[in-house]
Scaffold this motif. Structure first.
Motif, short mmCIF file in Angstrom:
data_model
loop_
_atom_site.label_atom_id
_atom_site.label_comp_id
_atom_site.label_asym_id
_atom_site.label_seq_id
_atom_site.Cartn_x
_atom_site.Cartn_y
_atom_site.Cartn_z
N LYS A 270 20.45 11.70 105.20
CA LYS A 270 19.94 11.00 104.02
C LYS A 270 19.09 9.80 104.41
N SER A 271 19.58 9.02 105.39
CA SER A 271 18.83 7.84 105.84
C SER A 271 17.53 8.25 106.53
N VAL B 142 18.21 0.71 110.62
CA VAL B 142 18.71 1.85 109.84
C VAL B 142 19.71 2.64 110.67
N ASP B 143 20.88 2.90 110.11
CA ASP B 143 21.92 3.65 110.82
C ASP B 143 21.71 5.14 110.57
N ALA B 144 20.78 5.74 111.35
CA ALA B 144 20.41 7.14 111.11
C ALA B 144 20.46 7.99 112.36
N GLN C 16 25.25 11.76 105.90
CA GLN C 16 24.86 10.38 105.62
C GLN C 16 23.68 9.95 106.48
N SER D 113 20.29 13.05 113.69
CA SER D 113 20.89 12.80 112.37
C SER D 113 21.61 14.02 111.80
N GLU E 279 12.70 13.03 101.05
CA GLU E 279 13.95 13.27 100.32
C GLU E 279 14.01 14.66 99.70
N CYS F 153 13.64 7.31 105.21
CA CYS F 153 12.68 6.57 106.02
C CYS F 153 11.37 7.34 106.21
#
Length: 346
Positions: free
Chosen positions: A256-257, A305-307, A253, A249, A265, A261
Protein backbone atom coordinates in the motif's frame (compact mmCIF):
# COMPACT_ATOMS: atom_id res chain seq x y z
CA UNK A 1 34.41 -8.78 23.42
CA UNK A 2 35.52 -11.52 25.77
CA UNK A 3 32.69 -14.05 25.36
CA UNK A 4 35.09 -16.73 24.10
CA UNK A 5 37.99 -15.88 26.38
CA UNK A 6 39.81 -19.08 27.26
CA UNK A 7 39.32 -20.78 23.90
CA UNK A 8 42.69 -21.34 22.20
CA UNK A 9 42.75 -22.09 18.50
CA UNK A 10 45.50 -23.25 16.16
CA UNK A 11 44.64 -22.04 12.67
CA UNK A 12 46.33 -23.82 9.73
CA UNK A 13 44.07 -22.26 7.09
CA UNK A 14 44.78 -19.73 4.34
CA UNK A 15 42.85 -17.67 1.76
CA UNK A 16 39.30 -16.88 2.99
CA UNK A 17 37.02 -19.53 4.60
CA UNK A 18 39.18 -20.63 7.55
CA UNK A 19 40.77 -17.22 8.22
CA UNK A 20 37.34 -15.54 8.16
CA UNK A 21 35.99 -18.11 10.64
CA UNK A 22 38.91 -17.68 13.04
CA UNK A 23 38.70 -13.88 12.64
CA UNK A 24 35.13 -14.05 13.94
CA UNK A 25 36.20 -16.25 16.85
CA UNK A 26 39.13 -13.94 17.65
CA UNK A 27 36.81 -10.94 17.67
CA UNK A 28 34.66 -12.72 20.24
CA UNK A 29 37.64 -13.20 22.54
CA UNK A 30 39.25 -16.47 21.48
CA UNK A 31 43.05 -16.69 21.29
CA UNK A 32 44.05 -17.60 17.74
CA UNK A 33 47.54 -18.65 16.67
CA UNK A 34 47.85 -18.71 12.88
CA UNK A 35 50.39 -21.29 11.71
CA UNK A 36 51.85 -20.30 8.33
CA UNK A 37 54.30 -21.90 5.95
CA UNK A 38 57.66 -20.09 5.76
CA UNK A 39 57.97 -21.04 2.08
CA UNK A 40 54.39 -20.76 0.74
CA UNK A 41 52.85 -17.46 1.86
CA UNK A 42 49.09 -16.99 1.93
CA UNK A 43 48.10 -15.68 -1.51
CA UNK A 44 45.81 -13.10 0.13
CA UNK A 45 48.89 -11.45 1.65
CA UNK A 46 50.10 -10.41 -1.81
CA UNK A 47 46.93 -8.60 -2.91
CA UNK A 48 46.75 -4.83 -3.33
CA UNK A 49 46.80 -2.41 -1.66
CA UNK A 50 49.84 -3.24 0.46
CA UNK A 51 50.40 -1.81 3.94
CA UNK A 52 53.83 -2.57 5.39
CA UNK A 53 54.23 -5.70 3.26
CA UNK A 54 50.75 -7.11 3.85
CA UNK A 55 47.53 -6.58 1.91
CA UNK A 56 44.57 -4.78 3.46
CA UNK A 57 42.50 -7.97 3.02
CA UNK A 58 45.11 -10.07 4.86
CA UNK A 59 45.19 -7.56 7.71
CA UNK A 60 41.40 -7.65 7.92
CA UNK A 61 41.26 -11.45 8.09
CA UNK A 62 44.09 -11.68 10.61
CA UNK A 63 43.12 -9.00 13.08
CA UNK A 64 43.61 -10.00 16.72
CA UNK A 65 45.62 -13.12 15.76
CA UNK A 66 49.15 -14.20 16.60
CA UNK A 67 51.35 -15.84 13.97
CA UNK A 68 53.91 -18.63 13.88
CA UNK A 69 55.90 -19.87 10.86
CA UNK A 70 56.27 -23.66 10.74
CA UNK A 71 57.28 -25.99 7.91
CA UNK A 72 55.04 -28.99 8.57
CA UNK A 73 57.31 -31.17 6.45
CA UNK A 74 59.99 -30.69 9.10
CA UNK A 75 59.76 -33.20 12.01
CA UNK A 76 60.79 -30.43 14.42
CA UNK A 77 57.77 -28.35 13.34
CA UNK A 78 55.47 -31.34 13.76
CA UNK A 79 56.89 -31.86 17.26
CA UNK A 80 56.16 -28.18 17.96
CA UNK A 81 52.52 -28.65 16.91
CA UNK A 82 52.27 -31.71 19.18
CA UNK A 83 53.51 -29.54 22.02
CA UNK A 84 51.11 -26.71 21.22
CA UNK A 85 47.99 -28.92 21.18
CA UNK A 86 48.42 -29.59 24.87
CA UNK A 87 47.43 -25.94 25.28
CA UNK A 88 45.58 -25.08 22.04
CA UNK A 89 42.72 -27.57 21.87
CA UNK A 90 40.78 -26.32 18.83
CA UNK A 91 42.21 -26.87 15.34
CA UNK A 92 41.04 -25.27 12.09
CA UNK A 93 42.57 -26.51 8.83
CA UNK A 94 41.77 -26.19 5.16
CA UNK A 95 43.97 -28.71 3.35
CA UNK A 96 42.63 -31.40 1.05
CA UNK A 97 41.51 -34.61 2.82
CA UNK A 98 44.38 -36.68 4.22
CA UNK A 99 47.09 -34.02 3.93
CA UNK A 100 47.26 -33.18 7.63
CA UNK A 101 47.37 -36.87 8.58
CA UNK A 102 50.26 -37.49 6.17
CA UNK A 103 52.11 -34.64 7.85
CA UNK A 104 51.54 -36.16 11.31
CA UNK A 105 49.10 -33.49 12.53
CA UNK A 106 45.74 -35.02 11.60
CA UNK A 107 42.83 -35.55 13.98
CA UNK A 108 43.86 -39.05 15.10
CA UNK A 109 47.44 -37.97 15.78
CA UNK A 110 46.45 -34.89 17.78
CA UNK A 111 43.60 -36.64 19.60
CA UNK A 112 46.13 -39.17 20.90
CA UNK A 113 47.95 -36.26 22.54
CA UNK A 114 44.86 -34.32 23.67
CA UNK A 115 41.62 -36.37 23.75
CA UNK A 116 39.58 -33.15 24.17
CA UNK A 117 40.74 -31.73 20.85
CA UNK A 118 38.10 -30.16 18.58
CA UNK A 119 39.34 -30.50 15.01
CA UNK A 120 37.56 -28.64 12.20
CA UNK A 121 38.41 -29.39 8.56
CA UNK A 122 37.02 -26.99 5.94
CA UNK A 123 37.13 -28.27 2.35
CA UNK A 124 35.30 -27.71 -0.90
CA UNK A 125 33.56 -31.08 -1.03
CA UNK A 126 34.05 -32.66 2.39
CA UNK A 127 36.00 -35.68 3.61
CA UNK A 128 33.95 -38.27 1.68
CA UNK A 129 32.38 -38.79 -1.72
CA UNK A 130 33.89 -38.96 -5.22
CA UNK A 131 34.76 -35.22 -5.21
CA UNK A 132 36.66 -35.28 -1.90
CA UNK A 133 40.04 -34.74 -3.60
CA UNK A 134 38.80 -32.40 -6.32
CA UNK A 135 39.95 -28.77 -6.51
CA UNK A 136 37.38 -26.00 -6.48
CA UNK A 137 36.55 -22.39 -5.73
CA UNK A 138 33.48 -20.48 -4.60
CA UNK A 139 32.01 -20.27 -8.12
CA UNK A 140 32.22 -24.07 -8.45
CA UNK A 141 30.54 -24.82 -5.11
CA UNK A 142 27.71 -22.39 -5.90
CA UNK A 143 27.29 -23.92 -9.36
CA UNK A 144 26.94 -27.46 -7.95
CA UNK A 145 24.61 -26.36 -5.14
CA UNK A 146 21.74 -25.41 -7.46
CA UNK A 147 21.65 -21.84 -6.15
CA UNK A 148 23.10 -20.23 -9.27
CA UNK A 149 20.60 -21.87 -11.63
CA UNK A 150 17.61 -19.94 -10.29
CA UNK A 151 19.43 -16.84 -9.06
CA UNK A 152 19.60 -15.14 -12.46
CA UNK A 153 17.49 -13.52 -15.15
CA UNK A 154 15.53 -15.87 -17.40
CA UNK A 155 17.39 -16.51 -20.64
CA UNK A 156 20.59 -14.89 -19.35
CA UNK A 157 23.87 -16.32 -18.09
CA UNK A 158 24.52 -16.52 -14.34
CA UNK A 159 26.43 -13.56 -12.95
CA UNK A 160 29.62 -14.08 -10.88
CA UNK A 161 29.00 -12.77 -7.39
CA UNK A 162 31.09 -9.96 -5.96
CA UNK A 163 31.57 -11.79 -2.68
CA UNK A 164 32.29 -15.41 -1.84
CA UNK A 165 28.94 -16.83 -0.72
CA UNK A 166 29.97 -20.48 -0.38
CA UNK A 167 33.28 -19.57 1.27
CA UNK A 168 31.83 -17.22 3.89
CA UNK A 169 28.10 -17.95 4.32
CA UNK A 170 28.89 -21.62 3.74
CA UNK A 171 32.35 -22.50 5.02
CA UNK A 172 33.18 -19.78 7.55
CA UNK A 173 29.84 -19.31 9.29
CA UNK A 174 28.98 -22.99 9.47
CA UNK A 175 32.46 -23.75 10.80
CA UNK A 176 32.02 -21.19 13.61
CA UNK A 177 28.61 -22.61 14.54
CA UNK A 178 29.88 -26.18 14.54
CA UNK A 179 32.99 -25.30 16.58
CA UNK A 180 30.94 -23.51 19.23
CA UNK A 181 28.48 -26.43 19.37
CA UNK A 182 31.44 -28.78 19.87
CA UNK A 183 32.76 -26.53 22.64
CA UNK A 184 29.43 -26.77 24.48
CA UNK A 185 29.43 -30.55 23.97
CA UNK A 186 32.96 -30.72 25.40
CA UNK A 187 31.96 -28.64 28.40
CA UNK A 188 29.15 -31.04 29.27
CA UNK A 189 30.80 -34.37 28.38
CA UNK A 190 34.53 -33.72 28.35
CA UNK A 191 34.72 -35.09 24.81
CA UNK A 192 36.32 -33.45 21.80
CA UNK A 193 35.27 -34.26 18.25
CA UNK A 194 36.01 -34.00 14.56
CA UNK A 195 34.09 -31.51 12.38
CA UNK A 196 33.79 -32.04 8.62
CA UNK A 197 32.73 -28.82 6.81
CA UNK A 198 32.00 -29.04 3.09
CA UNK A 199 31.48 -25.66 1.43
CA UNK A 200 29.35 -27.34 -1.24
CA UNK A 201 27.15 -28.98 1.43
CA UNK A 202 26.82 -25.64 3.17
CA UNK A 203 25.94 -23.84 -0.06
CA UNK A 204 23.31 -26.50 -0.84
CA UNK A 205 21.81 -25.93 2.62
CA UNK A 206 21.27 -22.27 1.68
CA UNK A 207 18.45 -23.48 -0.60
CA UNK A 208 16.35 -23.20 2.57
CA UNK A 209 13.10 -21.97 1.02
CA UNK A 210 13.14 -22.90 -2.67
CA UNK A 211 14.83 -26.22 -1.92
CA UNK A 212 12.38 -27.12 0.83
CA UNK A 213 9.49 -26.48 -1.56
CA UNK A 214 11.05 -28.63 -4.29
CA UNK A 215 11.84 -31.51 -1.90
CA UNK A 216 8.22 -31.50 -0.72
CA UNK A 217 7.00 -32.06 -4.27
CA UNK A 218 6.47 -28.44 -5.18
CA UNK A 219 7.83 -26.59 -8.19
CA UNK A 220 11.50 -26.88 -9.00
CA UNK A 221 13.18 -23.45 -8.64
CA UNK A 222 13.81 -21.77 -11.99
CA UNK A 223 14.98 -18.30 -12.97
CA UNK A 224 12.41 -15.55 -12.28
CA UNK A 225 9.64 -17.90 -11.16
CA UNK A 226 9.73 -17.54 -7.36
CA UNK A 227 8.68 -14.84 -4.94
CA UNK A 228 12.26 -13.78 -4.26
CA UNK A 229 14.12 -14.24 -7.55
CA UNK A 230 12.24 -11.91 -9.89
CA UNK A 231 9.04 -13.88 -10.34
CA UNK A 232 7.14 -11.13 -8.48
CA UNK A 233 7.52 -7.36 -8.15
CA UNK A 234 10.08 -8.07 -5.38
CA UNK A 235 12.97 -6.88 -7.55
CA UNK A 236 15.39 -4.12 -8.54
CA UNK A 237 14.15 -1.15 -10.59
CA UNK A 238 16.14 1.30 -12.67
CA UNK A 239 15.79 5.04 -12.11
CA UNK A 240 15.92 7.83 -14.67
CA UNK A 241 19.67 8.28 -14.24
CA UNK A 242 20.66 4.61 -14.42
CA UNK A 243 20.76 3.78 -10.69
CA UNK A 244 18.58 1.16 -8.99
CA UNK A 245 16.07 0.87 -6.15
CA UNK A 246 15.38 -2.40 -4.30
CA UNK A 247 11.68 -3.15 -3.74
CA UNK A 248 10.77 -5.77 -1.14
CA UNK A 249 7.20 -4.68 -0.37
CA UNK A 250 5.64 -8.15 -0.14
CA UNK A 251 3.27 -7.61 2.80
CA UNK A 252 -0.05 -5.77 2.16
CA UNK A 253 0.79 -2.76 4.35
CA UNK A 254 4.09 -2.25 2.54
CA UNK A 255 2.46 -2.75 -0.87
CA UNK A 256 0.00 0.00 0.00
CA UNK A 257 2.80 2.43 0.90
CA UNK A 258 4.77 1.53 -2.23
CA UNK A 259 1.85 2.05 -4.58
CA UNK A 260 0.92 5.34 -2.90
CA UNK A 261 4.45 6.71 -3.39
CA UNK A 262 4.40 5.66 -7.04
CA UNK A 263 0.83 6.91 -7.67
CA UNK A 264 -0.19 3.38 -8.62
CA UNK A 265 -3.03 2.77 -6.15
CA UNK A 266 -5.13 1.31 -8.95
CA UNK A 267 -2.84 -1.74 -8.91
CA UNK A 268 -3.66 -2.77 -5.33
CA UNK A 269 -5.66 -5.84 -6.35
CA UNK A 270 -3.18 -6.94 -9.02
CA UNK A 271 -0.29 -6.47 -6.58
CA UNK A 272 -1.73 -9.07 -4.21
CA UNK A 273 -2.34 -11.53 -7.04
CA UNK A 274 0.88 -13.53 -7.36
CA UNK A 275 -0.03 -15.24 -10.62
CA UNK A 276 2.53 -14.52 -13.38
CA UNK A 277 0.17 -12.45 -15.57
CA UNK A 278 -0.77 -10.08 -12.74
CA UNK A 279 2.79 -9.79 -11.52
CA UNK A 280 4.06 -8.97 -15.01
CA UNK A 281 1.52 -6.12 -15.19
CA UNK A 282 2.55 -4.79 -11.77
CA UNK A 283 6.28 -5.03 -12.51
CA UNK A 284 5.87 -3.15 -15.79
CA UNK A 285 4.00 -0.32 -14.09
CA UNK A 286 6.50 -0.10 -11.22
CA UNK A 287 9.43 -0.10 -13.66
CA UNK A 288 7.88 2.72 -15.69
CA UNK A 289 7.22 4.75 -12.54
CA UNK A 290 10.80 4.52 -11.27
CA UNK A 291 12.14 5.53 -14.68
CA UNK A 292 10.30 8.87 -14.48
CA UNK A 293 12.56 10.30 -11.77
CA UNK A 294 16.17 10.26 -10.59
CA UNK A 295 17.83 8.07 -7.98
CA UNK A 296 18.12 10.98 -5.53
CA UNK A 297 14.41 11.76 -5.99
CA UNK A 298 13.37 8.24 -5.06
CA UNK A 299 15.84 8.11 -2.16
CA UNK A 300 14.15 11.21 -0.75
CA UNK A 301 10.62 9.92 -1.41
CA UNK A 302 11.21 6.63 0.41
CA UNK A 303 13.51 7.95 3.15
CA UNK A 304 10.60 8.45 5.57
CA UNK A 305 8.27 5.75 4.21
CA UNK A 306 8.11 2.28 5.77
CA UNK A 307 7.68 0.34 2.52
CA UNK A 308 10.72 -1.97 2.33
CA UNK A 309 12.20 0.11 -0.48
CA UNK A 310 15.88 1.04 -0.33
CA UNK A 311 18.55 2.35 -2.72
CA UNK A 312 21.18 0.06 -4.24
CA UNK A 313 24.38 1.60 -2.89
CA UNK A 314 28.01 1.36 -3.86
CA UNK A 315 30.39 0.15 -1.15
CA UNK A 316 31.56 3.70 -0.51
CA UNK A 317 27.98 4.94 -0.20
CA UNK A 318 27.14 2.03 2.10
CA UNK A 319 29.99 2.71 4.52
CA UNK A 320 28.79 6.32 4.85
CA UNK A 321 25.08 5.50 5.12
CA UNK A 322 23.56 6.99 8.26
CA UNK A 323 22.36 3.59 9.57
CA UNK A 324 25.67 1.81 9.03
CA UNK A 325 27.64 4.71 10.50
CA UNK A 326 25.39 4.61 13.57
CA UNK A 327 26.05 0.89 13.90
CA UNK A 328 29.82 1.36 13.64
CA UNK A 329 30.37 -1.09 10.78
CA UNK A 330 33.92 0.17 10.26
CA UNK A 331 36.67 0.70 12.80
CA UNK A 332 40.20 2.03 12.97
CA UNK A 333 43.14 -0.31 13.60
CA UNK A 334 45.92 2.22 13.96
CA UNK A 335 45.69 4.28 10.79
CA UNK A 336 43.97 1.50 8.82
CA UNK A 337 40.19 1.50 8.43
CA UNK A 338 38.68 -2.00 8.59
CA UNK A 339 35.34 -3.79 8.75
CA UNK A 340 34.02 -4.16 12.30
CA UNK A 341 32.86 -7.49 13.78
CA UNK A 342 29.24 -8.02 12.62
CA UNK A 343 27.80 -8.69 16.07
CA UNK A 344 27.14 -6.94 19.35
CA UNK A 345 27.55 -8.80 22.65
CA UNK A 346 26.50 -6.87 25.75
Amino acid sequence: MKALQGLKILDFSTLLPGPYATMLLANMGATVLSVESPTRPDLVKGLEPQIDGQSAAYRQLNQKKNHLALDLKDPKSVAKVHQLVQEYNIIVEQFRPGVMSRLGVGYKELKAINPKIIYCSITGYGQSGPYRDRAGHDINYLALSGLVHYSRRKGHAPVPQGMQIADVAGGSHHAVMAILAAVIHRQTTGEGQYIDISMTDAAFALNAMAGATALAGGEQPEAETGWLNGGTFYDYYETEDGRYMAVGSLEPQFQKSLLACLNLESLTEACTDFRPKSQAKVKKAIAEAFLRHSFSHWCEVFSEVDACVEPVLSFDEAQHHVQLVARGVTQKQGELKQLSPPFRLK
